[in-house]
Design an enzyme around this catalytic site. Structure first.
Site, PDB file in Angstrom:
ATOM      1  N   GLN A 306       0.833  -1.204   0.000  1.00  0.00           N
ATOM      2  CA  GLN A 306       0.000   0.000   0.000  1.00  0.00           C
ATOM      3  C   GLN A 306       0.869   1.256   0.000  1.00  0.00           C
ATOM      4  O   GLN A 306       1.980   1.273   0.518  1.00  0.00           O
ATOM      5  CB  GLN A 306      -0.939  -0.006   1.207  1.00  0.00           C
ATOM      6  CG  GLN A 306      -0.224  -0.001   2.552  1.00  0.00           C
ATOM      7  CD  GLN A 306      -1.166  -0.199   3.733  1.00  0.00           C
ATOM      8  OE1 GLN A 306      -2.369  -0.356   3.550  1.00  0.00           O
ATOM      9  NE2 GLN A 306      -0.619  -0.183   4.937  1.00  0.00           N
ATOM     10  N   HIS A 333       1.047  -4.577   3.057  1.00  0.00           N
ATOM     11  CA  HIS A 333      -0.217  -4.750   3.748  1.00  0.00           C
ATOM     12  C   HIS A 333      -0.367  -6.217   4.177  1.00  0.00           C
ATOM     13  O   HIS A 333      -0.680  -6.496   5.316  1.00  0.00           O
ATOM     14  CB  HIS A 333      -1.388  -4.316   2.842  1.00  0.00           C
ATOM     15  CG  HIS A 333      -2.717  -4.350   3.543  1.00  0.00           C
ATOM     16  ND1 HIS A 333      -3.871  -3.832   3.018  1.00  0.00           N
ATOM     17  CD2 HIS A 333      -3.083  -4.854   4.739  1.00  0.00           C
ATOM     18  CE1 HIS A 333      -4.877  -4.002   3.860  1.00  0.00           C
ATOM     19  NE2 HIS A 333      -4.433  -4.621   4.904  1.00  0.00           N
ATOM     20  N   PHE A 408      -0.502  -5.282  14.120  1.00  0.00           N
ATOM     21  CA  PHE A 408      -0.853  -5.414  12.708  1.00  0.00           C
ATOM     22  C   PHE A 408      -0.334  -6.762  12.171  1.00  0.00           C
ATOM     23  O   PHE A 408      -1.077  -7.534  11.554  1.00  0.00           O
ATOM     24  CB  PHE A 408      -0.229  -4.226  11.966  1.00  0.00           C
ATOM     25  CG  PHE A 408      -0.472  -4.130  10.485  1.00  0.00           C
ATOM     26  CD1 PHE A 408      -1.588  -4.696   9.873  1.00  0.00           C
ATOM     27  CD2 PHE A 408       0.429  -3.419   9.687  1.00  0.00           C
ATOM     28  CE1 PHE A 408      -1.792  -4.564   8.496  1.00  0.00           C
ATOM     29  CE2 PHE A 408       0.231  -3.290   8.322  1.00  0.00           C
ATOM     30  CZ  PHE A 408      -0.873  -3.874   7.728  1.00  0.00           C
ATOM     31  N   GLU A 412      -2.446  -9.967  10.716  1.00  0.00           N
ATOM     32  CA  GLU A 412      -2.205 -10.538   9.387  1.00  0.00           C
ATOM     33  C   GLU A 412      -1.847 -12.020   9.491  1.00  0.00           C
ATOM     34  O   GLU A 412      -2.273 -12.835   8.674  1.00  0.00           O
ATOM     35  CB  GLU A 412      -1.096  -9.767   8.664  1.00  0.00           C
ATOM     36  CG  GLU A 412      -1.505  -8.366   8.223  1.00  0.00           C
ATOM     37  CD  GLU A 412      -2.583  -8.380   7.134  1.00  0.00           C
ATOM     38  OE1 GLU A 412      -2.499  -9.201   6.218  1.00  0.00           O
ATOM     39  OE2 GLU A 412      -3.521  -7.553   7.226  1.00  0.00           O
ATOM     40  N   LYS A 415      -5.130 -13.985  10.515  1.00  0.00           N
ATOM     41  CA  LYS A 415      -6.150 -14.081   9.485  1.00  0.00           C
ATOM     42  C   LYS A 415      -5.645 -14.796   8.227  1.00  0.00           C
ATOM     43  O   LYS A 415      -6.339 -15.628   7.671  1.00  0.00           O
ATOM     44  CB  LYS A 415      -6.652 -12.679   9.116  1.00  0.00           C
ATOM     45  CG  LYS A 415      -7.771 -12.703   8.069  1.00  0.00           C
ATOM     46  CD  LYS A 415      -8.485 -11.377   7.961  1.00  0.00           C
ATOM     47  CE  LYS A 415      -9.585 -11.448   6.899  1.00  0.00           C
ATOM     48  NZ  LYS A 415     -10.154 -10.120   6.626  1.00  0.00           N
ATOM     49  N   HIS A 416      -4.445 -14.453   7.783  1.00  0.00           N
ATOM     50  CA  HIS A 416      -3.964 -14.982   6.503  1.00  0.00           C
ATOM     51  C   HIS A 416      -2.806 -15.968   6.661  1.00  0.00           C
ATOM     52  O   HIS A 416      -2.756 -16.992   5.989  1.00  0.00           O
ATOM     53  CB  HIS A 416      -3.504 -13.826   5.606  1.00  0.00           C
ATOM     54  CG  HIS A 416      -4.573 -12.809   5.333  1.00  0.00           C
ATOM     55  ND1 HIS A 416      -5.634 -13.066   4.504  1.00  0.00           N
ATOM     56  CD2 HIS A 416      -4.751 -11.541   5.805  1.00  0.00           C
ATOM     57  CE1 HIS A 416      -6.419 -11.994   4.457  1.00  0.00           C
ATOM     58  NE2 HIS A 416      -5.911 -11.055   5.240  1.00  0.00           N
TER      59      HIS A 416
END
Ligand SMILES: *[C@@H]1O[C@H](CO)[C@@H](O)[C@H](O)[C@H]1NC(C)=O
Ligand SMILES: *[C@@H]1O[C@H](CO)[C@@H](O)[C@H](O)[C@H]1NC(C)=O
Length: 535
Positions: A306, A333, A408, A412, A415-416
């Protein structure tokens, strides 16, 4: 390393308990990790071993632990002491249990050492031993296949034994390191002609005598069996005073388990005839197991970068991370596993999609557990400690909820990353490597596309510049600045399932770079969008 330390500060710095634990001496236990060849005695058994994540340990002894011990075992039912050594050779005695004579009796009626003395002080934070960590990685590495992180081994040792030592955490580990450093067992044995060999054997008394002569004190020895059933020197138990600072003669013997080869008899304590070898390798090192055996199925990664100016220049604004204003450069990101086809909820039908925005399952997420509070997806700062400085530069948070970029990264990961089939360290390291391989800011500026409050660029020219610069087609996403103008916001590069190599994106995404009038519903804009890059 200062930033890395900041995360670890979150862990508490509790003092040790105030009631002194009664015990008589310490065993300093060292395992033999011999030879340039691997594995050593720990590894050369049927169960094998795994290297720590810091790499293959040196050809040397490594610390197993510093264990408070009683001279006399205590019966749990009365206060009668039982000399810890009287019963060697007695089939039913506690010493004759499966392990080394330190063990509690099989039916747990005898307590031969204290353990787990202070649950309230059981957690070990790397921060508390930060100056010792590099020395411990060398001298006290884990060989467990359950975890390749030595800190987990040290935490276990602290919790089980250290909490009974009457020492603070730092002293406990520092004294064990100092004792190991004061007497180099590998060198002491070598001076007596005892060196690792696959064929030579040495008598137990030669080994005992060499250690007594070299250190000035008697120690206890323990053998184990290699994969062929041969005895080999496994651990040396040196005895240490209650301060953990001076060696002493071991006050009690131990069964050595160094049998004459293939003989199951336990001989008396003269131990004259028994022999052993110092092990060298037979190639039984197992690779570290993957995180989960059920590999998550997905088709490719989106590697998303980003532009911080565009993130910030919206009605929501942004906040700088604790570490200061990020560079005028793309920031990561995330690295997101994605399907080439969305799966409808509830059935196995697939339908093709345009981008990530449709409902249905278009990518896997939260594979380590669900949204909130599940431990399965928790990221440990320790696991990525060597990457923290680079992550702070390349993957800074811009969220106003927290200036702590670690939060952060944790999000991440949870979730991923948990769906990536990668270990946390690889997951973050590969994202950093991908970013380092192609500097998007530089690629765009080489094509004359530079941040500007007024200049506009066609979406095509941006797309083409990126395709030319990285060699693959990427997807582009705009957002709206506070005046409602489109601006380049994120670049989605596509990456193979290993997270290593770029590829052409198999899917197009809605760029959202259009004027309102040109955004056909469900379609995607290729060439008509106008993006303004905000500084
Ligand atoms: C101990 O001695 C051996 C053999 O001389 C040497 O290779 C090893 O590096 C020494 N270990 C330490 C910790 O100094
Ligand atoms: C990318 O290139 C820009 C412009 O040359 C430079 O300012 C920036 O530091 C580079 N980023 C990295 C991570 O090297």
């Amino acid at each position: 390393m200062k930033p890395a330390i900041a995360f670890m500060l979150l862990c508490s710095l509790l003092a040790i308990s105030s009631t002194a634990e009664e015990f008589d001496f310490f065993y300093l236990v060292q395992q033999f990790y011999p030879a340039d060849q691997w594995p050593g005695s720990f590894c050369d058994t049927w169960s094998g071993c795994c290297f720590p994540d810091t790499g293959k340990p040196a050809a040397d002894f490594g610390i197993h632990g510093l264990w408070p011990n009683y001279v006399k075992c205590h019966s749990l039912h009365d206060d009668e002491g039982l000399a810890a050594g009287e019963h060697v050779g007695d089939v039913n005695a506690f010493f004759h249990s499966t392990s080394v004579g330190r063990r509690h009796g099989k039916n747990n009626k005898k307590k031969c050492w204290p353990e787990y003395c202070d649950d309230g002080n059981a957690a070990l934070s790397p921060w508390e031993i930060r100056d010792l960590v590099s020395s411990m990685e060398t001298s006290w590495p884990t060989l467990s296949c359950k975890s390749s992180q030595s800190i987990e081994f040290w935490s276990y040792e602290w919790k089980k034994h250290g909490t009974c030592s009457n020492l603070g955490k730092h002293d406990y580990f520092a004294r064990a390191l100092a004792l190991k450093a004061a007497y180099n067992l590998t060198a002491i044995l070598a001076a007596a002609g005892i060196v690792p060999s696959a064929t030579d054997t040495y008598s137990l008394s030669d080994v005992s005598n060499a250690i007594a002569k070299g250190t000035g004190f008697t120690a206890n020895l323990e053998c184990n069996r290699d994969a062929d059933g041969e005895d080999q020197l496994f651990q040396v138990y040196q005895c240490v005073d209650r301060d953990g600072s001076q060696l002493i003669d071991c006050p009690v013997p131990m069964p050595t388990k160094c049998h004459a080869t293939h003989t199951k008899q336990i001989a008396d304590s003269t131990q004259g005839r028994r022999s052993m070898k110092l092990a060298i390798a037979f190639g039984l090192v197992f690779p570290l197991l993957a995180v989960s055996s059920a590999a998550e199925r997905f088709d490719f990664f989106y590697f998303v970068q980003q532009w911080p100016g565009s993130f910030c220049d919206t009605w929501r604004g942004c906040c700088f991370p604790d570490t200061g204003k990020p560079a005028a450069d793309f920031g990561i990101h995330g690295l997101w596993p994605n399907y080439a086809h969305c799966h409808r909820h509830g059935d196995d039908d697939v339908f093709s999609i345009i981008g990530r925005l449709l409902r249905g399952r278009c990518w896997p997420q939260y594979c380590g557990g669900d949204d909130d509070g599940d431990e399965g997806g928790k990221l440990s700062p320790w696991a990525i400690r060597d990457l923290v400085a680079s992550l702070q530069r390349n993957w800074p948070t811009l969220s106003c909820k927290s200036g702590d970029s670690f939060r952060f990264w944790s999000y991440e990961w949870k979730k991923h990353g948990t769906c990536s089939n990668l270990e946390p360290h690889d997951y973050f390291a590969r994202a950093l490597a991908l970013k380092a391989a192609h500097n998007l800011t530089e690629i765009l500026s080489a094509a004359g596309i530079v941040p500007s409050a007024t200049a506009t660029y066609s979406l095509d020219s941006v797309s083409d510049a990126i395709a030319k610069g990285i060699g693959f087609k990427a997807n582009i996403e705009c957002n709206r600045d506070s005046d409602g103008e489109s601006q380049l916001y994120q670049v989605y590069q596509c990456v193979d399932k290993e997270g290593k190599n770029l590829m052409d994106c198999p899917l197009h995404m809605r760029s959202k770079c259009s004027d309102q009038s040109q955004g056909g519903r469900g379609g995607w804009i290729r060439s008509t969008g106008v993006c303004v890059v905000v500084p």
